[in-house]
Design a protein around this motif. Structure first.
Motif, PDB file in Angstrom:
ATOM      1  N   ALA A 298     -15.657  -3.544  12.828  1.00 16.80           N
ATOM      2  CA  ALA A 298     -14.547  -3.186  11.955  1.00 16.80           C
ATOM      3  C   ALA A 298     -13.618  -4.379  11.795  1.00 16.80           C
ATOM      4  O   ALA A 298     -13.236  -5.013  12.765  1.00 16.80           O
ATOM      5  CB  ALA A 298     -13.791  -2.014  12.550  1.00 16.80           C
ATOM      6  N   GLN A 299     -13.254  -4.699  10.574  1.00 19.98           N
ATOM      7  CA  GLN A 299     -12.432  -5.874  10.319  1.00 19.98           C
ATOM      8  C   GLN A 299     -10.977  -5.524  10.057  1.00 19.98           C
ATOM      9  O   GLN A 299     -10.099  -6.343  10.191  1.00 19.98           O
ATOM     10  CB  GLN A 299     -12.996  -6.641   9.123  1.00 19.98           C
ATOM     11  CG  GLN A 299     -14.395  -7.148   9.362  1.00 19.98           C
ATOM     12  CD  GLN A 299     -14.465  -8.071  10.554  1.00 19.98           C
ATOM     13  OE1 GLN A 299     -13.727  -9.022  10.661  1.00 19.98           O
ATOM     14  NE2 GLN A 299     -15.356  -7.766  11.487  1.00 19.98           N
ATOM     15  N   SER A 300     -10.721  -4.319   9.618  1.00 21.04           N
ATOM     16  CA  SER A 300      -9.336  -3.921   9.410  1.00 21.04           C
ATOM     17  C   SER A 300      -9.129  -2.602  10.143  1.00 21.04           C
ATOM     18  O   SER A 300     -10.087  -1.894  10.426  1.00 21.04           O
ATOM     19  CB  SER A 300      -9.017  -3.820   7.932  1.00 21.04           C
ATOM     20  OG  SER A 300     -10.012  -3.099   7.271  1.00 21.04           O
ATOM     21  N   PRO A 301      -7.887  -2.299  10.467  1.00 18.96           N
ATOM     22  CA  PRO A 301      -7.631  -1.230  11.422  1.00 18.96           C
ATOM     23  C   PRO A 301      -8.274   0.118  11.085  1.00 18.96           C
ATOM     24  O   PRO A 301      -8.791   0.777  11.966  1.00 18.96           O
ATOM     25  CB  PRO A 301      -6.104  -1.131  11.455  1.00 18.96           C
ATOM     26  CG  PRO A 301      -5.604  -1.995  10.357  1.00 18.96           C
ATOM     27  CD  PRO A 301      -6.660  -2.971  10.042  1.00 18.96           C
ATOM     28  N   GLN A 302      -8.250   0.523   9.834  1.00 15.49           N
ATOM     29  CA  GLN A 302      -8.781   1.858   9.561  1.00 15.49           C
ATOM     30  C   GLN A 302     -10.243   1.873   9.126  1.00 15.49           C
ATOM     31  O   GLN A 302     -10.890   2.901   9.165  1.00 15.49           O
ATOM     32  CB  GLN A 302      -7.939   2.573   8.500  1.00 15.49           C
ATOM     33  CG  GLN A 302      -6.772   3.328   9.083  1.00 15.49           C
ATOM     34  CD  GLN A 302      -5.529   2.451   9.101  1.00 15.49           C
ATOM     35  OE1 GLN A 302      -5.508   1.387   8.527  1.00 15.49           O
ATOM     36  NE2 GLN A 302      -4.499   2.909   9.784  1.00 15.49           N
ATOM     37  N   ALA A 303     -10.743   0.724   8.665  1.00 17.92           N
ATOM     38  CA  ALA A 303     -12.094   0.726   8.132  1.00 17.92           C
ATOM     39  C   ALA A 303     -13.116   0.839   9.252  1.00 17.92           C
ATOM     40  O   ALA A 303     -12.888   0.372  10.355  1.00 17.92           O
ATOM     41  CB  ALA A 303     -12.326  -0.553   7.340  1.00 17.92           C
TER      42      ALA A 303
ATOM     43  N   ALA B  24      -2.531   7.600  -8.881  1.00 20.35           N
ATOM     44  CA  ALA B  24      -2.016   8.487  -7.832  1.00 20.35           C
ATOM     45  C   ALA B  24      -1.261   7.689  -6.769  1.00 20.35           C
ATOM     46  O   ALA B  24      -0.393   8.230  -6.079  1.00 20.35           O
ATOM     47  CB  ALA B  24      -3.161   9.255  -7.187  1.00 20.35           C
ATOM     48  N   PHE B  25      -1.586   6.412  -6.651  1.00 22.79           N
ATOM     49  CA  PHE B  25      -0.919   5.577  -5.650  1.00 22.79           C
ATOM     50  C   PHE B  25       0.337   4.910  -6.207  1.00 22.79           C
ATOM     51  O   PHE B  25       1.293   4.691  -5.491  1.00 22.79           O
ATOM     52  CB  PHE B  25      -1.887   4.489  -5.143  1.00 22.79           C
ATOM     53  CG  PHE B  25      -3.024   5.038  -4.324  1.00 22.79           C
ATOM     54  CD1 PHE B  25      -2.865   5.260  -2.964  1.00 22.79           C
ATOM     55  CD2 PHE B  25      -4.240   5.357  -4.916  1.00 22.79           C
ATOM     56  CE1 PHE B  25      -3.902   5.772  -2.213  1.00 22.79           C
ATOM     57  CE2 PHE B  25      -5.277   5.873  -4.163  1.00 22.79           C
ATOM     58  CZ  PHE B  25      -5.112   6.086  -2.813  1.00 22.79           C
TER      59      PHE B  25
ATOM     60  N   SER C  67      -3.976   3.287   0.313  1.00 26.12           N
ATOM     61  CA  SER C  67      -4.645   2.632  -0.810  1.00 26.12           C
ATOM     62  C   SER C  67      -5.626   1.569  -0.353  1.00 26.12           C
ATOM     63  O   SER C  67      -6.550   1.228  -1.079  1.00 26.12           O
ATOM     64  CB  SER C  67      -3.600   2.029  -1.744  1.00 26.12           C
ATOM     65  OG  SER C  67      -2.722   1.199  -1.003  1.00 26.12           O
ATOM     66  N   TRP C  68      -5.445   1.050   0.870  1.00 29.36           N
ATOM     67  CA  TRP C  68      -6.379   0.041   1.372  1.00 29.36           C
ATOM     68  C   TRP C  68      -7.772   0.628   1.615  1.00 29.36           C
ATOM     69  O   TRP C  68      -8.724  -0.091   1.808  1.00 29.36           O
ATOM     70  CB  TRP C  68      -5.824  -0.596   2.650  1.00 29.36           C
ATOM     71  CG  TRP C  68      -5.659   0.394   3.771  1.00 29.36           C
ATOM     72  CD1 TRP C  68      -6.603   0.751   4.681  1.00 29.36           C
ATOM     73  CD2 TRP C  68      -4.501   1.165   4.076  1.00 29.36           C
ATOM     74  NE1 TRP C  68      -6.103   1.700   5.536  1.00 29.36           N
ATOM     75  CE2 TRP C  68      -4.807   1.968   5.188  1.00 29.36           C
ATOM     76  CE3 TRP C  68      -3.221   1.250   3.504  1.00 29.36           C
ATOM     77  CZ2 TRP C  68      -3.894   2.862   5.752  1.00 29.36           C
ATOM     78  CZ3 TRP C  68      -2.322   2.143   4.072  1.00 29.36           C
ATOM     79  CH2 TRP C  68      -2.651   2.935   5.180  1.00 29.36           C
ATOM     80  N   MET C  69      -7.875   1.970   1.594  1.00 29.14           N
ATOM     81  CA  MET C  69      -9.158   2.618   1.855  1.00 29.14           C
ATOM     82  C   MET C  69      -9.889   3.005   0.567  1.00 29.14           C
ATOM     83  O   MET C  69     -10.943   3.635   0.613  1.00 29.14           O
ATOM     84  CB  MET C  69      -8.956   3.870   2.708  1.00 29.14           C
ATOM     85  CG  MET C  69      -8.492   3.596   4.125  1.00 29.14           C
ATOM     86  SD  MET C  69      -9.709   2.700   5.085  1.00 29.14           S
ATOM     87  CE  MET C  69     -10.853   4.037   5.460  1.00 29.14           C
ATOM     88  N   ILE C  70      -9.340   2.654  -0.591  1.00 20.37           N
ATOM     89  CA  ILE C  70      -9.917   3.117  -1.856  1.00 20.37           C
ATOM     90  C   ILE C  70     -11.401   2.797  -1.957  1.00 20.37           C
ATOM     91  O   ILE C  70     -12.228   3.661  -2.229  1.00 20.37           O
ATOM     92  CB  ILE C  70      -9.160   2.494  -3.060  1.00 20.37           C
ATOM     93  CG1 ILE C  70      -7.768   3.111  -3.163  1.00 20.37           C
ATOM     94  CG2 ILE C  70      -9.934   2.725  -4.358  1.00 20.37           C
ATOM     95  CD1 ILE C  70      -6.919   2.519  -4.274  1.00 20.37           C
ATOM     96  N   ASN C  71     -11.745   1.529  -1.708  1.00 24.63           N
ATOM     97  CA  ASN C  71     -13.146   1.147  -1.876  1.00 24.63           C
ATOM     98  C   ASN C  71     -14.065   1.862  -0.886  1.00 24.63           C
ATOM     99  O   ASN C  71     -15.220   2.136  -1.190  1.00 24.63           O
ATOM    100  CB  ASN C  71     -13.303  -0.367  -1.761  1.00 24.63           C
ATOM    101  CG  ASN C  71     -12.794  -1.059  -3.001  1.00 24.63           C
ATOM    102  OD1 ASN C  71     -13.121  -0.664  -4.108  1.00 24.63           O
ATOM    103  ND2 ASN C  71     -11.940  -2.059  -2.814  1.00 24.63           N
TER     104      ASN C  71
ATOM    105  N   ASP D 170       0.823  -1.199   0.000  1.00 29.31           N
ATOM    106  CA  ASP D 170       0.000   0.000   0.000  1.00 29.31           C
ATOM    107  C   ASP D 170       0.861   1.254   0.000  1.00 29.31           C
ATOM    108  O   ASP D 170       2.010   1.228   0.437  1.00 29.31           O
ATOM    109  CB  ASP D 170      -0.942   0.010   1.201  1.00 29.31           C
ATOM    110  CG  ASP D 170      -0.220  -0.268   2.498  1.00 29.31           C
ATOM    111  OD1 ASP D 170       0.528   0.601   2.969  1.00 29.31           O
ATOM    112  OD2 ASP D 170      -0.424  -1.372   3.075  1.00 29.31           O
ATOM    113  N   THR D 171       0.304   2.318  -0.554  1.00 27.28           N
ATOM    114  CA  THR D 171       0.930   3.643  -0.507  1.00 27.28           C
ATOM    115  C   THR D 171      -0.152   4.638  -0.130  1.00 27.28           C
ATOM    116  O   THR D 171      -1.311   4.274   0.036  1.00 27.28           O
ATOM    117  CB  THR D 171       1.525   4.043  -1.875  1.00 27.28           C
ATOM    118  OG1 THR D 171       0.473   3.989  -2.839  1.00 27.28           O
ATOM    119  CG2 THR D 171       2.656   3.130  -2.294  1.00 27.28           C
ATOM    120  N   VAL D 172       0.253   5.904  -0.016  1.00 23.93           N
ATOM    121  CA  VAL D 172      -0.677   6.942   0.435  1.00 23.93           C
ATOM    122  C   VAL D 172      -0.897   7.964  -0.688  1.00 23.93           C
ATOM    123  O   VAL D 172       0.028   8.243  -1.464  1.00 23.93           O
ATOM    124  CB  VAL D 172      -0.107   7.644   1.686  1.00 23.93           C
ATOM    125  CG1 VAL D 172      -0.986   8.804   2.117  1.00 23.93           C
ATOM    126  CG2 VAL D 172       0.042   6.641   2.820  1.00 23.93           C
ATOM    127  N   ALA D 173      -2.121   8.483  -0.778  1.00 23.65           N
ATOM    128  CA  ALA D 173      -2.415   9.562  -1.731  1.00 23.65           C
ATOM    129  C   ALA D 173      -3.509  10.450  -1.151  1.00 23.65           C
ATOM    130  O   ALA D 173      -3.967  10.224  -0.024  1.00 23.65           O
ATOM    131  CB  ALA D 173      -2.845   8.974  -3.080  1.00 23.65           C
TER     132      ALA D 173
END
Lengths: 455, 320, 296
Positions: free
Chosen positions: C252-257, A400-401, A306-310, A154-157
């Protein structure tokens, strides 16, 4: 109505009569008593329920190719995951293979809870250079042993609200070429100011802006402060000054929170609160997450991983775009580059089978299956291409990522010993600065405390 | 007001023709003095087995570990008093203790008064099972969910409570986010969950008070307030002692709400003792030290419980 | 006279008003839970001030009952976890019921020994029992997990119920306090008639304490029903997984979600229903069984 509740109640107590005290020991039983001795079942743990379908598909494919091995997947939410895993490790009952995190693996490796993979890698001639550059090295410990094979990264944007950008007269192209410095914040701060709107409709860069009554903040503040890493909160600014977390990475032993570049970055960052461009720490911590605030139209921009995209693209009524993090004083952008891997429990009874599963998880085959679900970025470039396509099909451009990988502006997640102790020191210290109860210079003292851990 | 203990009442009122009540101070028949112990052991056996295996053994283990350096993942090493020495100088331990006490004071203070009021109101006004059921509803919801729902409802920007404050013209409050309001907020959220439950316990105690006592007082023209102070409270004492001991001990162990909302912050404002123990044990792998904090907490709670039981003379009843 | 009456009725009105206020404060968050559970997760935060469900849907309840397809679930912001609701419900009912019956029974026996029998060291032993309340569960969980593992009871009903089966300090303490309140005379009369302790316990003490026993049974049942961490540790297998553990998937299943808000609230409301039904029956029974106060 009453009869129904009564019936339900009877149904609830009825088993009392049937169950009786102390019975029930005859139920359940293990599932491991297979008839043919060569048949084995290995257990695999992960935490992200969103990825469960993808990994179940991998497990099925693996079983089809290796009929004698069955993979049993268990999923726990993040917090439960680590407490359960620890309990099971301590009692010698841990899963054969589990998803591992950089914050935890040095501890597990140091205490011989996970297996070094070097022998397997050597015996099978497994290639460790097929992953996006640097990812595999994250999992080599200080003593040179490899403890995991990468699965994703993952990366940040910056996520932005397209309509708010439009209203402020900012183009998406402008977003791609932002600059930043810790003194006046560069064009990045100008845009944040412009995107901030008070109750009377005045923008943050207009005279008469009322910073006490802000309707839309230019930039959201994460409900976590990221403790000593600040991955999606402040690291992309600090790293773009040329600052690094430690003397060397991985396995540094000296942290640099006393560096003026770092402290100036934090000072600038909290200055946004003072200027009314970013919510106060109290507001950020008062209930919902930064992404939900973004989804509710309270923030125009929000930096996140990037893990937060969805999640970001999932809010109805918000049109979302992404831009890379701004170019800093070093002349480059910056982002932390982080990844997960799968590790094998040292106490497993099925070493070889576990290794075959880990190898499959780290293979292009499985990672393409994962990439196909467009949730995370697989570690193998050709699988990443699959994910890229699938994201595009959903209307999401992940450029962007990934641009920072192509331009080689990423920094590895700081891997050191004592990660959780460092977090325990830095979390409250940065909180105190953000809530204006301490000055950024107080971080020098916190830095001393952190470095004392390595003495 | 009679304050005789059971024991005294036994000796004070010997009834001719009955065997003397069981008593340590009077001279009972030898059969009874020796006789109750074996019977008691039979009655205690199942509970004692459960106690020894699932409470005593873990407790002894924890006590032992508090003298070791134990990272959970490697065998414990004897460390003598190191953990306790460290404890005395640990600023965060004392902060955790202070924060926890603040929480307990707000939580127990508000909860006990509200529950007592509620129980008396229910007792005097209505026998409605519906109302009692409704008041118990929050207890049916798991701690974690209660914390989460209040956390969203109280959000400064998106929470409905702050929306409502805005509608009536007030400024929003970052209840969980400000260092000054975080602890009282958490305390009140847990009052919400437990007040009906506590009221139910007290209500069960009120039911045990004979109606005839109130009827007699009413014929004498006693006011509601007088009946409350002179009849209800004294006769409720054993149950109140129970409720207070239980809720205070429970209150000190506040954890879930903090774990899903503030996580100890902002800064250290809500780093309550139990959360601190959890962090040390399972996040920082200082299990030995966490065990020492645990033992310290245990000593404090045991002292407190003993004190409460003494003060409230929980073993006695005025109803005899 | 009419003056006094009016004052009395005004007081009663005020008392009722307070009671109604309590009821309202209790219920409002439940309305909010209902609203969220009937909303579409994806639209929830766009309408924070709306008092009605946003984009009304039963999707969350479908997810909880395990009858939503993966596509339906993800379209409304849920996860695609498999949920076998009725099986988990049955597991919860069985384990909670066994825990309640055994724990209350054994605790009542112990409470009888502490309240009605005379033996040396009684108060001290009682206090030791009581101190079990003060051991934080995170410190009992680990050794108990090892115990249950060594007994070979991981992933069995027995493993899930075992630590709660014999006693909790709470139940012992609670029942002791009520047993203390029972008048001695009846017991003494029975002793004169030659009754043994078993007789006194089953025929006198237990029937006379039916209201507190009903109360504690209900509380124990709720406690067992809501138990989360222990069954999570020892009962992961599908056959024995209880409702709370299964519905943890909505957190919440993952730390930030964030959690699947709608699913979580729907799960909470559905999981509370069986206990509410139980209370509807038990609650009336508690009211109907308070006759013993006249015994004195």
């Amino acid at each position: 109505m009453r009869r129904i509740t009564r019936l339900a109640a009877v149904a609830t107590i009825l088993p009392l009569a049937l169950a009786g005290c102390g019975s029930g020991d005859d139920s359940g039983g293990g599932s491991g008593n297979a008839q043919a001795p060569e048949k084995t079942e290995i257990s695999y743990w992960l935490w992200d329920s969103n990825q469960l379908p993808a990994y179940q598909a991998c497990a099925d494919a693996f079983h089809a190719a290796n009929p004698e091995i069955t993979v049993k997947i268990s999923q726990f939410g993040w917090a439960d995951y680590w407490t359960s895993l620890t309990t099971n490790l301590v009692s010698g009952n841990a899963p054969d293979v589990f998803t591992n995190h950089l914050n935890y693996y040095p501890e597990f490796a140091g205490k011989q809870q996970i297996l070094p993979l070097d022998e397997f890698v050597a015996a099978d001639g497994t290639k460790t250079d097929v992953y996006a550059p640097g990812l595999a090295d994250l999992w080599v410990s200080a003593d040179g042993k490899r403890y995991g094979l990468p699965k994703d990264f993952d990366t940040v944007a910056i996520f932005y609200n397209k309509k708010m950008l439009d209203d402020a007269g900012i183009t998406e192209d402008q977003m791609k070429s932002l600059t930043w410095n810790p003194d006046d914040g560069g064009t990045y701060e100008k845009i944040i100011a412009r995107l901030t709107v008070d109750k009377n409709g005045r923008r943050g860069d207009e005279p008469g802006f009322d910073k006490k009554n802000v309707k839309v903040y230019g930039l959201g503040l994460d409900e976590n402060n990221g403790a000593g890493v600040g991955q999606q909160m402040w690291s992309m600014y600090a790293l773009s000054t040329g600052w690094q977390f430690t003397d060397k990475n991985p396995w540094g032993t000296k942290f640099r929170y006393d560096d003026p570049r770092f402290q100036k970055t934090i000072a600038w960052w909290r200055g946004l609160i003072d200027k009314g461009y970013m919510p106060s720490l109290a507001i950020a911590r008062s209930g919902t997450s930064v992404n939900d605030g973004f989804g509710a139209g309270k923030y125009a921009l929000s930096t996140n991983g990037s893990w937060m995209i969805n999640t970001y693209y999932g809010y109805d009524g918000v049109e979302v775009g992404t831009a890379p993090t701004p170019v800093g004083p070093s002349g480059k952008r910056a982002t932390i580059y982080n990844g997960l891997a799968d590790s094998i429990y040292a106490g497993t009874k099925h070493k070889d089978q576990a290794w075959r599963w880990v190898k499959y998880l780290a293979s292009a085959d499985c990672q393409k299956t994962v990439g196909d679900k467009a949730i995370v970025f697989p570690a193998i470039p050709e699988a990443l291409t699959v994910a890229e396509e699938k994201f595009k099909a959903k209307g999401i451009d992940i450029g962007a990522f990934t641009v920072q990988i192509h331009e080689n502006t990423t920094s590895l997640f700081p891997i050191t010993d004592h990660a959780s102790d460092i977090g325990a020191v830095m979390g409250p210290a940065i909180d105190a600065v953000l809530s204006f109860e301490a000055e950024p210079s107080s971080l020098t003292k916190a830095n001393d405390e952190v470095n004392a851990l390595f003495q | 007001m009679r304050t005789s203990t059971e024991r005294q009442s036994g000796t004070a009122e010997p009834r001719p023709g009955t065997s003397p009540p069981q008593s340590d101070t009077s001279a009972p028949r030898p059969r009874r003095r020796a006789g109750d112990l074996p019977v008691a052991m039979v009655f205690l056996l199942p509970a004692a087995v459960g106690f020894a295996v699932f409470y005593l053994w873990p407790a002894l283990r924890t006590a032992y570990l508090s003298f070791t350096d134990y990272s959970l993942l490697a065998p414990p090493e004897w460390a003598g008093l190191d953990n306790y020495r460290r404890l005395l100088g640990d600023r965060l331990f004392w902060n955790a203790l202070k924060v926890t006490v603040e929480y307990v004071v707000v939580n127990i203070g508000v909860q006990t008064i509200a529950a007592l009021g509620l129980a008396v109101l229910m007792h005097r006004l209505t026998r409605s099972g519906l109302i009692r059921g409704v008041l118990l509803l929050p207890y049916l919801v798991a701690n974690v969910v209660v914390a989460l729902i209040w956390y969203t409802m109280l959000d400064a920007q998106l929470g409905i409570v702050n929306q409502a404050l805005e509608w009536i013209g007030l400024d929003p409050v970052a209840f969980f986010g400000e260092t000054s309001t975080a602890i009282p907020t958490i305390a009140l959220v847990n009052v919400w969950r437990h007040v009906g439950y506590t009221a139910l316990l007290i209500f069960a105690g009120l039911q045990a008070i004979p109606k005839t006592v109130y009827e007699a007082a009413a014929t004498d023209g006693a006011s509601e307030a007088r009946m409350f102070w002179r009849i209800t409270l004294p006769l409720l004492r054993p149950v109140l002692a129970l409720v207070l001991v239980l809720t205070v001990i429970g209150s000190f162990q506040i954890f879930d709400t903090v774990a899903v909302t503030t996580k100890g912050g902002p800064i250290n404002a809500t780093r309550v003792i139990y959360y601190y123990i959890y962090e040390q044990a399972f996040q920082r792998f200082n299990f030995g030290y966490a065990a020492a904090v645990c033992v310290a907490l245990f000593a404090i709670l045991a002292g407190l419980a003993l004190l409460q039981l003494k003060l409230l003379r929980a073993g006695d009843s005025d109803l005899d | 006279m009419s003056h006094a009456l009016r004052r009395l009725s005004r007081r009663r009105t005020a008392a009722w008003a307070i009671l109604v206020l309590f009821v309202l404060i209790t219920l409002l968050p439940f309305y909010w839970m209902l609203r969220i559970s009937l909303s579409n997760n994806r639209t929830l935060f766009a309408n924070p001030g709306s008092l009605m469900p946003t984009d009304f849907t039963f999707g969350a309840f479908k997810r909880v009952l395990g009858i939503a397809t993966l596509a339906e679930a993800t379209a409304e912001g849920g996860s695609g976890a498999n949920i076998d609701f009725w099986r988990y419900l049955a597991n919860s009912v069985v384990t909670s019921a066994v825990i309640t019956v055994c724990q209350v029974f054994f605790s009542a026996m112990a409470a009888y020994a502490f309240a009605r029998l005379r033996w040396p060291g009684r108060e001290k032993v009682f206090f030791v029992f009581l101190t079990a309340l003060m051991i934080p569960p995170i410190f009992t969980a680990l050794p108990n997990f090892v115990t249950v593992k060594q007994l070979g009871l991981l992933n069995t009903y027995a493993g899930i119920v075992l630590p709660y089966l014999f006693m909790t300090p709470f139940a012992v303490f609670f029942l002791r306090q009520f047993f203390l309140n029972i008048s001695r005379e009846v017991e003494e009369a029975a002793i004169v008639d030659g009754a043994g302790h078993a007789h006194i316990f089953f025929r006198l003490i237990v029937p006379m304490s039916s209201a507190p026993i009903a109360t504690i049974s209900l509380l124990v049942y709720i406690g067992a029903w809501n138990e989360y961490f222990w069954p999570l540790l020892v009962g992961q297998e599908n056959d024995v997984r209880v409702l709370t553990v299964a519905l943890g998937i909505f957190r919440a299943q993952s730390p930030q979600a964030g959690p699947d808000w709608s699913g979580l609230m729907a799960a909470t409301l559905l999981a509370a229903l069986p206990v509410i039904a139980l209370f509807t029956v038990f609650g009336r029974w508690i009211v109907n069984s308070i006759q013993f106060s006249g015994i004195k």
